[in-house]
Design a protein around this motif. Structure first.
Motif, PDB file in Angstrom:
ATOM      1  N   LEU A   1      10.272   5.532  27.625  1.00 56.57           N
ATOM      2  CA  LEU A   1       8.854   5.834  27.472  1.00 56.57           C
ATOM      3  C   LEU A   1       8.724   6.924  26.416  1.00 56.57           C
ATOM      4  O   LEU A   1       9.397   7.952  26.487  1.00 56.57           O
ATOM      5  CB  LEU A   1       8.270   6.317  28.800  1.00 56.57           C
ATOM      6  N   ALA A   2       7.880   6.679  25.418  1.00 56.66           N
ATOM      7  CA  ALA A   2       7.662   7.647  24.341  1.00 56.66           C
ATOM      8  C   ALA A   2       6.170   7.911  24.191  1.00 56.66           C
ATOM      9  O   ALA A   2       5.334   7.162  24.702  1.00 56.66           O
ATOM     10  CB  ALA A   2       8.243   7.126  23.029  1.00 56.66           C
ATOM     11  N   VAL A   3       5.844   8.975  23.481  1.00 56.35           N
ATOM     12  CA  VAL A   3       4.452   9.298  23.162  1.00 56.35           C
ATOM     13  C   VAL A   3       4.318   9.366  21.652  1.00 56.35           C
ATOM     14  O   VAL A   3       5.092  10.042  20.972  1.00 56.35           O
ATOM     15  CB  VAL A   3       4.020  10.634  23.795  1.00 56.35           C
ATOM     16  N   SER A   4       3.336   8.657  21.118  1.00 53.19           N
ATOM     17  CA  SER A   4       3.087   8.651  19.677  1.00 53.19           C
ATOM     18  C   SER A   4       2.362   9.909  19.249  1.00 53.19           C
ATOM     19  O   SER A   4       1.430  10.382  19.921  1.00 53.19           O
ATOM     20  CB  SER A   4       2.249   7.426  19.299  1.00 53.19           C
ATOM     21  N   SER A   5       2.752  10.425  18.088  1.00 52.92           N
ATOM     22  CA  SER A   5       2.061  11.594  17.543  1.00 52.92           C
ATOM     23  C   SER A   5       0.599  11.284  17.242  1.00 52.92           C
ATOM     24  O   SER A   5      -0.227  12.200  17.208  1.00 52.92           O
ATOM     25  CB  SER A   5       2.773  12.093  16.281  1.00 52.92           C
ATOM     26  N   PHE A   6       0.260  10.006  17.053  1.00 50.94           N
ATOM     27  CA  PHE A   6      -1.137   9.684  16.773  1.00 50.94           C
ATOM     28  C   PHE A   6      -2.028   9.941  17.982  1.00 50.94           C
ATOM     29  O   PHE A   6      -3.239  10.118  17.829  1.00 50.94           O
ATOM     30  CB  PHE A   6      -1.295   8.239  16.303  1.00 50.94           C
ATOM     31  N   SER A   7      -1.450   9.992  19.170  1.00 52.27           N
ATOM     32  CA  SER A   7      -2.237  10.319  20.354  1.00 52.27           C
ATOM     33  C   SER A   7      -2.900  11.685  20.223  1.00 52.27           C
ATOM     34  O   SER A   7      -3.957  11.933  20.796  1.00 52.27           O
ATOM     35  CB  SER A   7      -1.336  10.323  21.596  1.00 52.27           C
ATOM     36  N   LEU A   8      -2.276  12.572  19.467  1.00 46.42           N
ATOM     37  CA  LEU A   8      -2.793  13.934  19.278  1.00 46.42           C
ATOM     38  C   LEU A   8      -3.243  14.150  17.835  1.00 46.42           C
ATOM     39  O   LEU A   8      -3.235  15.289  17.341  1.00 46.42           O
ATOM     40  CB  LEU A   8      -1.714  14.949  19.658  1.00 46.42           C
ATOM     41  N   HIS A   9      -3.662  13.078  17.164  1.00 48.50           N
ATOM     42  CA  HIS A   9      -3.960  13.199  15.736  1.00 48.50           C
ATOM     43  C   HIS A   9      -5.086  14.175  15.445  1.00 48.50           C
ATOM     44  O   HIS A   9      -5.159  14.742  14.350  1.00 48.50           O
ATOM     45  CB  HIS A   9      -4.289  11.822  15.138  1.00 48.50           C
ATOM     46  N   ARG A  10      -5.956  14.407  16.432  1.00 47.04           N
ATOM     47  CA  ARG A  10      -7.077  15.319  16.203  1.00 47.04           C
ATOM     48  C   ARG A  10      -6.640  16.775  16.077  1.00 47.04           C
ATOM     49  O   ARG A  10      -7.405  17.608  15.574  1.00 47.04           O
ATOM     50  CB  ARG A  10      -8.084  15.178  17.343  1.00 47.04           C
ATOM     51  N   ILE A  11      -5.396  17.080  16.479  1.00 47.92           N
ATOM     52  CA  ILE A  11      -4.963  18.482  16.473  1.00 47.92           C
ATOM     53  C   ILE A  11      -3.592  18.672  15.821  1.00 47.92           C
ATOM     54  O   ILE A  11      -3.003  19.749  15.926  1.00 47.92           O
ATOM     55  CB  ILE A  11      -4.936  19.064  17.900  1.00 47.92           C
ATOM     56  N   LEU A  12      -3.093  17.646  15.125  1.00 51.34           N
ATOM     57  CA  LEU A  12      -1.781  17.768  14.488  1.00 51.34           C
ATOM     58  C   LEU A  12      -1.865  17.866  12.967  1.00 51.34           C
ATOM     59  O   LEU A  12      -0.867  17.686  12.278  1.00 51.34           O
ATOM     60  CB  LEU A  12      -0.881  16.587  14.880  1.00 51.34           C
ATOM     61  N   GLY A  13      -3.039  18.146  12.456  1.00 48.86           N
ATOM     62  CA  GLY A  13      -3.162  18.380  11.031  1.00 48.86           C
ATOM     63  C   GLY A  13      -3.643  17.169  10.249  1.00 48.86           C
ATOM     64  O   GLY A  13      -3.917  16.096  10.816  1.00 48.86           O
ATOM     65  N   PRO A  14      -3.730  17.306   8.927  1.00 47.41           N
ATOM     66  CA  PRO A  14      -4.280  16.247   8.077  1.00 47.41           C
ATOM     67  C   PRO A  14      -3.496  14.948   8.174  1.00 47.41           C
ATOM     68  O   PRO A  14      -2.282  14.945   8.404  1.00 47.41           O
ATOM     69  CB  PRO A  14      -4.162  16.842   6.663  1.00 47.41           C
ATOM     70  N   LEU A  15      -4.211  13.834   7.978  1.00 50.68           N
ATOM     71  CA  LEU A  15      -3.571  12.528   7.851  1.00 50.68           C
ATOM     72  C   LEU A  15      -3.409  12.225   6.369  1.00 50.68           C
ATOM     73  O   LEU A  15      -4.357  12.347   5.588  1.00 50.68           O
ATOM     74  CB  LEU A  15      -4.426  11.443   8.519  1.00 50.68           C
ATOM     75  N   HIS A  16      -2.207  11.839   5.980  1.00 47.92           N
ATOM     76  CA  HIS A  16      -1.902  11.565   4.577  1.00 47.92           C
ATOM     77  C   HIS A  16      -1.927  10.053   4.371  1.00 47.92           C
ATOM     78  O   HIS A  16      -1.002   9.340   4.752  1.00 47.92           O
ATOM     79  CB  HIS A  16      -0.548  12.167   4.219  1.00 47.92           C
ATOM     80  N   LEU A  17      -3.000   9.589   3.755  1.00 42.94           N
ATOM     81  CA  LEU A  17      -3.267   8.159   3.639  1.00 42.94           C
ATOM     82  C   LEU A  17      -3.251   7.741   2.169  1.00 42.94           C
ATOM     83  O   LEU A  17      -3.132   8.574   1.275  1.00 42.94           O
ATOM     84  CB  LEU A  17      -4.626   7.838   4.267  1.00 42.94           C
ATOM     85  N   GLU A  18      -3.379   6.446   1.931  1.00 40.91           N
ATOM     86  CA  GLU A  18      -3.469   5.965   0.569  1.00 40.91           C
ATOM     87  C   GLU A  18      -4.395   4.761   0.514  1.00 40.91           C
ATOM     88  O   GLU A  18      -4.585   4.049   1.499  1.00 40.91           O
ATOM     89  CB  GLU A  18      -2.091   5.613   0.003  1.00 40.91           C
TER      90      GLU A  18
END
Length: 303
Positions: A4-21
């Protein structure tokens, strides 16, 4: 061993900027940043998952890294080792392996492989790539570039002890026929499927609209196909994303996670599961904990 793992995206609101393209008119890509507050680093996220949720495996999304440099990977790997938390998978969201020219795909593969090196240094078991949008027409000839790219990336992943996955991640690749066809053409020994319980239509479009602040009329939307698609892919899935959302506007579940997990369990699935809370209401730690509890109830034997 199934984990069982937890994705960092679950906390995306508080883990800093999203680097997209985003793709440019000439077929290239330009990077942009979605600014979000950083209350925790990825290192701190892993420790908090262990301490608050009792989970010792994480999924780290490429879009949440601030760098792919070797020093950054080394520092993160050392911190994870010290905390006793391991990386299950690294989803990579760059490039377009389905469209464009051969040279464009080669460029994108080189960029993806740089992230493979990061995932390998972190000890990831899986790497997930996007297929991009299938070339118009969808014939075998049209897909030859995509198939060749996936085969080459699979070789690189296997060399480093990782398994290459593709996911129902929006658009045509969110239909089981598309994913099953890719798996057959590349070879199931080389390419696996990451089944995301919440990325089938119409749920995926509704969830994306919420994340981006757009309105979506949910009235009369038929969500039954989601469960039919889950049933088709669960028997062959290598990994599962247990995705959870805020309720629908009428108070009913946008995605009935208990039902979805029950379908996966009934299929005989014995692999790992990564929790991905993708709502916008309430405290993300509390919501993620609730999702972890739902997965544990359905799969009590997960490590």
């Amino acid at each position: 061993m199934s984990t069982l793992a937890v994705s960092s995206f679950s906390l995306h609101r508080i883990l800093g900027p999203l680097h997209l393209e985003r793709q440019t008119a000439d077929g290239g890509f330009e990077e942009f940043e979605l600014p979000l507050p950083r209350e925790h680093s990825l290192e701190e996220f892993a420790v908090l998952v262990r301490d608050r949720l009792g989970v010792t495996a994480v999924e780290l999304c490429q879009i949440q890294f601030d760098s792919s440099s070797q020093p950054r990977a080394e520092a993160l790997a050392s911190a994870l080792k010290a905390s006793g938390v391991r990386v299950l998978t690294v989803p990579i969201d760059i490039g377009d392996l389905a469209g464009g020219s051969d040279s464009a795909r080669e460029r994108d593969m080189a960029r993806i492989e740089r992230w493979f090196a990061v995932a390998h240094r972190l000890g990831a078991r899986y790497v997930r790539v996007n297929t991009g949008s299938p070339v118009s027409g969808g014939t075998a000839e049209d897909r030859s570039g995509l198939i060749a790219s996936l085969r080459a990336l699979a070789v690189t992943a296997e060399r480093d002890g990782m398994r290459l996955l593709v996911e129902n991640h929006g658009g045509p690749d969110s239909h089981p026929d598309f994913l099953l066809g890719l798996r057959a053409e590349v070879g199931p020994e080389h390419l696996g499927i990451l089944l995301d319980l919440g990325n089938f239509e119409p749920v995926a479009t509704i969830g994306h609209a919420r994340l981006t602040g757009k309105s979506f009329d949910e009235a009369g939307v038929d969500r039954e196909p989601v469960y039919e698609h889950i049933a088709r892919l669960a028997p062959v899935a290598d990994l599962v994303h247990a995705k959870a959302y805020d309720p629908a506007s009428d108070g009913s579940p946008l995605l009935d996670l208990d039902r979805a997990l029950g379908i996966v369990a009934a299929s005989g699935y014995e692999g790992s599961i990564s929790v991905e809370w993708e709502g916008i209401e309430g405290d993300p730690w509390t919501r993620t904990a609730e999702t972890v509890a739902a997965v544990r109830a359905a799969f009590p034997n997960l490590a």
